[in-house]
Design a protein around this motif. Structure first.
Motif, PDB file in Angstrom:
ATOM      1  N   LEU A 292     -21.431  -6.050  -6.123  1.00 56.70           N
ATOM      2  CA  LEU A 292     -22.153  -5.355  -5.063  1.00 56.70           C
ATOM      3  C   LEU A 292     -21.357  -5.496  -3.772  1.00 56.70           C
ATOM      4  CD1 LEU A 292     -24.674  -3.994  -3.814  1.00 56.70           C
ATOM      5  CD2 LEU A 292     -25.656  -6.297  -3.573  1.00 56.70           C
ATOM      6  N   PRO A 293     -20.801  -4.400  -3.232  1.00 59.66           N
ATOM      7  CA  PRO A 293     -20.030  -4.484  -1.994  1.00 59.66           C
ATOM      8  C   PRO A 293     -20.919  -4.259  -0.773  1.00 59.66           C
ATOM      9  CG  PRO A 293     -19.812  -2.295  -2.896  1.00 59.66           C
ATOM     10  CD  PRO A 293     -20.757  -3.048  -3.817  1.00 59.66           C
ATOM     11  N   ASP A 294     -20.372  -4.563   0.409  1.00 53.84           N
ATOM     12  CA  ASP A 294     -21.025  -4.099   1.627  1.00 53.84           C
ATOM     13  C   ASP A 294     -20.263  -2.893   2.159  1.00 53.84           C
ATOM     14  OD1 ASP A 294     -18.777  -5.079   2.936  1.00 53.84           O
ATOM     15  OD2 ASP A 294     -19.855  -6.594   4.096  1.00 53.84           O
ATOM     16  N   GLU A 295     -20.581  -2.475   3.367  1.00 51.08           N
ATOM     17  CA  GLU A 295     -20.022  -1.223   3.885  1.00 51.08           C
ATOM     18  C   GLU A 295     -18.620  -1.376   4.458  1.00 51.08           C
ATOM     19  OE1 GLU A 295     -22.114  -3.359   7.163  1.00 51.08           O
ATOM     20  OE2 GLU A 295     -22.557  -2.861   5.069  1.00 51.08           O
ATOM     21  N   VAL A 296     -18.102  -2.609   4.558  1.00 55.54           N
ATOM     22  CA  VAL A 296     -16.757  -2.827   5.099  1.00 55.54           C
ATOM     23  C   VAL A 296     -15.746  -2.656   3.960  1.00 55.54           C
ATOM     24  CG1 VAL A 296     -15.214  -4.435   6.291  1.00 55.54           C
ATOM     25  CG2 VAL A 296     -17.672  -4.414   6.833  1.00 55.54           C
ATOM     26  N   PRO A 297     -14.786  -1.741   4.077  1.00 55.28           N
ATOM     27  CA  PRO A 297     -13.832  -1.513   2.970  1.00 55.28           C
ATOM     28  C   PRO A 297     -12.907  -2.704   2.769  1.00 55.28           C
ATOM     29  CG  PRO A 297     -13.181  -0.273   4.917  1.00 55.28           C
ATOM     30  CD  PRO A 297     -14.524  -0.863   5.228  1.00 55.28           C
ATOM     31  N   GLY A 298     -12.346  -2.807   1.558  1.00 51.21           N
ATOM     32  CA  GLY A 298     -11.417  -3.903   1.303  1.00 51.21           C
ATOM     33  C   GLY A 298     -11.071  -4.099  -0.158  1.00 51.21           C
ATOM     34  N   LEU A 299     -11.934  -3.675  -1.079  1.00 49.55           N
ATOM     35  CA  LEU A 299     -11.634  -3.820  -2.501  1.00 49.55           C
ATOM     36  C   LEU A 299     -10.580  -2.798  -2.903  1.00 49.55           C
ATOM     37  CD1 LEU A 299     -12.235  -5.058  -5.301  1.00 49.55           C
ATOM     38  CD2 LEU A 299     -14.038  -3.326  -5.558  1.00 49.55           C
ATOM     39  N   GLN A 300      -9.565  -3.254  -3.649  1.00 48.95           N
ATOM     40  CA  GLN A 300      -8.543  -2.369  -4.191  1.00 48.95           C
ATOM     41  C   GLN A 300      -8.375  -2.634  -5.677  1.00 48.95           C
ATOM     42  OE1 GLN A 300      -4.958  -2.930  -1.742  1.00 48.95           O
ATOM     43  NE2 GLN A 300      -5.447  -1.026  -0.668  1.00 48.95           N
ATOM     44  N   ILE A 301      -8.131  -1.559  -6.439  1.00 53.08           N
ATOM     45  CA  ILE A 301      -7.895  -1.649  -7.872  1.00 53.08           C
ATOM     46  C   ILE A 301      -6.486  -1.145  -8.154  1.00 53.08           C
ATOM     47  CG2 ILE A 301      -8.873   0.642  -8.336  1.00 53.08           C
ATOM     48  CD1 ILE A 301      -9.512  -2.314 -10.632  1.00 53.08           C
ATOM     49  N   CYS A 302      -5.785  -1.818  -9.064  1.00 53.25           N
ATOM     50  CA  CYS A 302      -4.411  -1.433  -9.384  1.00 53.25           C
ATOM     51  C   CYS A 302      -4.394  -0.554 -10.635  1.00 53.25           C
ATOM     52  CB  CYS A 302      -3.556  -2.676  -9.621  1.00 53.25           C
ATOM     53  SG  CYS A 302      -1.792  -2.327  -9.812  1.00 53.25           S
ATOM     54  N   LYS A 303      -3.726   0.584 -10.523  1.00 52.48           N
ATOM     55  CA  LYS A 303      -3.552   1.492 -11.660  1.00 52.48           C
ATOM     56  C   LYS A 303      -2.145   2.066 -11.595  1.00 52.48           C
ATOM     57  CE  LYS A 303      -5.526   5.610 -13.878  1.00 52.48           C
ATOM     58  NZ  LYS A 303      -4.392   6.565 -13.729  1.00 52.48           N
TER      59      LYS A 303
ATOM     60  N   ASN B 276       0.849  -1.183   0.000  1.00 54.43           N
ATOM     61  CA  ASN B 276       0.000   0.000   0.000  1.00 54.43           C
ATOM     62  C   ASN B 276       0.888   1.237   0.000  1.00 54.43           C
ATOM     63  OD1 ASN B 276      -2.573  -1.109  -0.109  1.00 54.43           O
ATOM     64  ND2 ASN B 276      -2.692  -1.379   2.104  1.00 54.43           N
ATOM     65  N   SER B 277       1.462   1.552  -1.148  1.00 57.48           N
ATOM     66  CA  SER B 277       2.505   2.572  -1.246  1.00 57.48           C
ATOM     67  C   SER B 277       2.008   3.964  -0.891  1.00 57.48           C
ATOM     68  CB  SER B 277       3.097   2.591  -2.661  1.00 57.48           C
ATOM     69  OG  SER B 277       2.080   2.780  -3.629  1.00 57.48           O
ATOM     70  N   PHE B 278       0.725   4.251  -1.133  1.00 58.80           N
ATOM     71  CA  PHE B 278       0.222   5.580  -0.793  1.00 58.80           C
ATOM     72  C   PHE B 278       0.276   5.806   0.713  1.00 58.80           C
ATOM     73  CE2 PHE B 278      -2.109   4.951  -4.876  1.00 58.80           C
ATOM     74  CZ  PHE B 278      -1.482   5.970  -5.563  1.00 58.80           C
ATOM     75  N   CYS B 279      -0.030   4.735   1.472  1.00 59.57           N
ATOM     76  CA  CYS B 279       0.018   4.857   2.923  1.00 59.57           C
ATOM     77  C   CYS B 279       1.446   5.111   3.383  1.00 59.57           C
ATOM     78  CB  CYS B 279      -0.524   3.587   3.581  1.00 59.57           C
ATOM     79  SG  CYS B 279      -2.259   3.261   3.195  1.00 59.57           S
ATOM     80  N   ALA B 280       2.416   4.455   2.728  1.00 54.85           N
ATOM     81  CA  ALA B 280       3.803   4.562   3.156  1.00 54.85           C
ATOM     82  C   ALA B 280       4.418   5.914   2.811  1.00 54.85           C
ATOM     83  CB  ALA B 280       4.622   3.432   2.518  1.00 54.85           C
TER      84      ALA B 280
ATOM     85  N   GLY C   2       0.622   0.621 -11.430  1.00 54.81           N
ATOM     86  CA  GLY C   2       1.484  -0.072 -10.481  1.00 54.81           C
ATOM     87  C   GLY C   2       1.199   0.219  -9.027  1.00 54.81           C
ATOM     88  N   ARG C   3       0.105   0.931  -8.728  1.00 59.23           N
ATOM     89  CA  ARG C   3      -0.228   1.252  -7.342  1.00 59.23           C
ATOM     90  C   ARG C   3      -1.653   0.813  -7.027  1.00 59.23           C
ATOM     91  NH1 ARG C   3       2.184   7.245  -5.757  1.00 59.23           N
ATOM     92  NH2 ARG C   3       4.358   6.603  -5.563  1.00 59.23           N
ATOM     93  N   TRP C   4      -1.862   0.451  -5.771  1.00 58.64           N
ATOM     94  CA  TRP C   4      -3.172  -0.023  -5.332  1.00 58.64           C
ATOM     95  C   TRP C   4      -3.991   1.141  -4.787  1.00 58.64           C
ATOM     96  CZ3 TRP C   4      -4.905  -4.506  -6.840  1.00 58.64           C
ATOM     97  CH2 TRP C   4      -3.990  -5.503  -7.171  1.00 58.64           C
ATOM     98  N   HIS C   5      -5.241   1.231  -5.264  1.00 59.35           N
ATOM     99  CA  HIS C   5      -6.150   2.306  -4.871  1.00 59.35           C
ATOM    100  C   HIS C   5      -7.338   1.713  -4.126  1.00 59.35           C
ATOM    101  CE1 HIS C   5      -4.314   5.320  -7.701  1.00 59.35           C
ATOM    102  NE2 HIS C   5      -3.927   4.189  -8.271  1.00 59.35           N
ATOM    103  N   ASP C   6      -7.668   2.276  -2.977  1.00 60.15           N
ATOM    104  CA  ASP C   6      -8.852   1.844  -2.239  1.00 60.15           C
ATOM    105  C   ASP C   6     -10.117   2.265  -2.982  1.00 60.15           C
ATOM    106  OD1 ASP C   6      -7.451   0.740  -0.048  1.00 60.15           O
ATOM    107  OD2 ASP C   6      -7.221   2.733   0.852  1.00 60.15           O
TER     108      ASP C   6
END
Length: 363
Positions: free
Chosen positions: A265-276, A33-37, A278-282
């Motif tokens: 269809l997601p629920d309210e708990v976060p967790g899906l990430q998409i890569c763009k 999770n490079s954005f966090c770092a 070379g970086r992962w986006h929440d």
């Protein structure tokens, strides 16, 4: 009686994590999770309002740039979404022995339906890593592929004995079903109603994406299934139980889906990430949204599922696929418009493409 395999839900309650669930350092969420770092502000994955003018052009742009977009004002009734989620949660709350009655077939066979657990996941699908997820698959369209015997009897509202004519649902925001005797079926039969809405929504999105490619708006639907009646919809429910070490575990590792579109269809708990790039986006949760992952000239969306230390996360992806026997390949109009008329994709039956991808064989 069939052998009962330990579910990820049971492992979560026990607080134990076998080493085969731990990802390599290159895949661990805590290190990727490079954005966090770095403190860098990430790009925001696109959220499209389908009721707004110009939505189709923005949809094509998002599919090209991200291979992914979220949609709101999509016409699927909120009550249908809420009931679909309710019956899914009720199934995963059943005793393990009862869920195992619906055990899935071999996922490498090309027809995977039923209940499965991450502790039994195929090594071919995840390169030796187990999935921190339990799941359930079944077909919801076309009628010839629907097997109600694999649908849960409990909760009772999940299953009934009649396949509706979903063609009558395409132009309605709510699908009204009738039984063979002509009696009205209670709206608790939510899975079929949701499937009717998904067929309608899929047609609308494929029309927008066709126009974005410069072809007639019905071109993609016609080439993918020969018409709406033959389009294959495979419904999945994912359950990601709480995980003691979410920094080193993934619910599902990085992957692209094999079908035409995935409507999640997601629920309210976060967790899906998409890569763009070379970086992962929440992917932020938006109430009553649907998440769309595309494939083909439109960029295939690389994504993964994170897990939560305290909460169960669930999602309801629906995979939109061509019929198994359909020969798939680049659209002739797109080849004609290409500079050299050449393609990097081979033409083959969809079932053969599916088999090669599931078993990691050359295409």
């Amino acid at each position: 009686m069939a052998e009962v395999h330990q579910s990820v839900q049971a492992m979560s309650l026990a607080g134990a994590i076998p080493p085969e669930f731990v990802r390599s350092e290159q895949e661990q969420p805590g290190t990727t999770n490079s954005f966090c770092a770095t403190g860098t502000v990430p790009e925001v994955p696109p959220v499209l309002d389908m009721a707004q003018p110009g939505c189709g052009a923005r949809m094509a742009d998002a599919a090209t740039e991200w291979g992914f977009f979220q949609v709101v004002n999509h016409g699927v009734p909120a009550a249908t979404i809420a009931e679909l989620q309710r019956v899914g949660r009720a199934f995963f709350a059943l005793p393990q022995e009862e869920k195992e009655r619906y055990a899935a077939t071999d996922p490498t066979s090309g027809r995977s339906e039923g209940y499965g657990v991450g502790t039994k996941a195929s090594r071919n699908l995840e390169e030796g890593n187990k999935l921190w997820a339990d799941f359930f698959y079944h077909y919801v369209a076309p009628a010839a592929m629907v097997n109600h015997h694999i649908w849960p009897k409990n909760p009772a509202s999940y299953r009934y004995g009649h396949i509706p004519n979903v063609r009558n649902c395409f132009h309605e925001s709510t699908c009204v079903l009738s039984s063979p005797a002509g009696d009205m079926i209670d709206s608790r039969e939510v899975t079929e109603e949701y499937a009717g809405n998904m067929l309608r929504l899929t047609r609308e999105m494929l029309e927008h994406l066709s126009v974005g490619l410069g072809v007639e708006k019905g071109a993609l639907m016609e080439s993918l299934a020969g018409g709406e009646d033959e389009l294959v919809l495979l419904q999945k429910i994912n359950s990601y139980p709480p995980c003691p070490q979410p920094d080193v575990i993934l619910g599902i590792g990085p992957h692209t889906d094999m079908g035409t579109l995935t409507v999640l269809l997601p629920d309210e708990v976060p967790g899906l990430q998409i890569c763009k790039d070379g970086r992962w986006h929440d992917v932020e949760y938006v109430p009553e949204e649907l998440v769309i992952v595309s494939n083909g000239r439109y960029k295939p969306g690389m994504h993964r599922a994170m897990v939560n230390k305290e909460k169960t996360r669930m999602s309801w992806p629906l995979f939109v696929e061509p019929p198994p026997e359909l020969v798939v390949g680049p659209h002739p109009q797109l080849l004609a418009a290409a500079d050299n008329g050449l393609t990097k994709y081979k033409t083959k039956k969809y079932k053969d493409y599916q088999y090669c991808k599931l078993n990691k064989l050359p295409q």
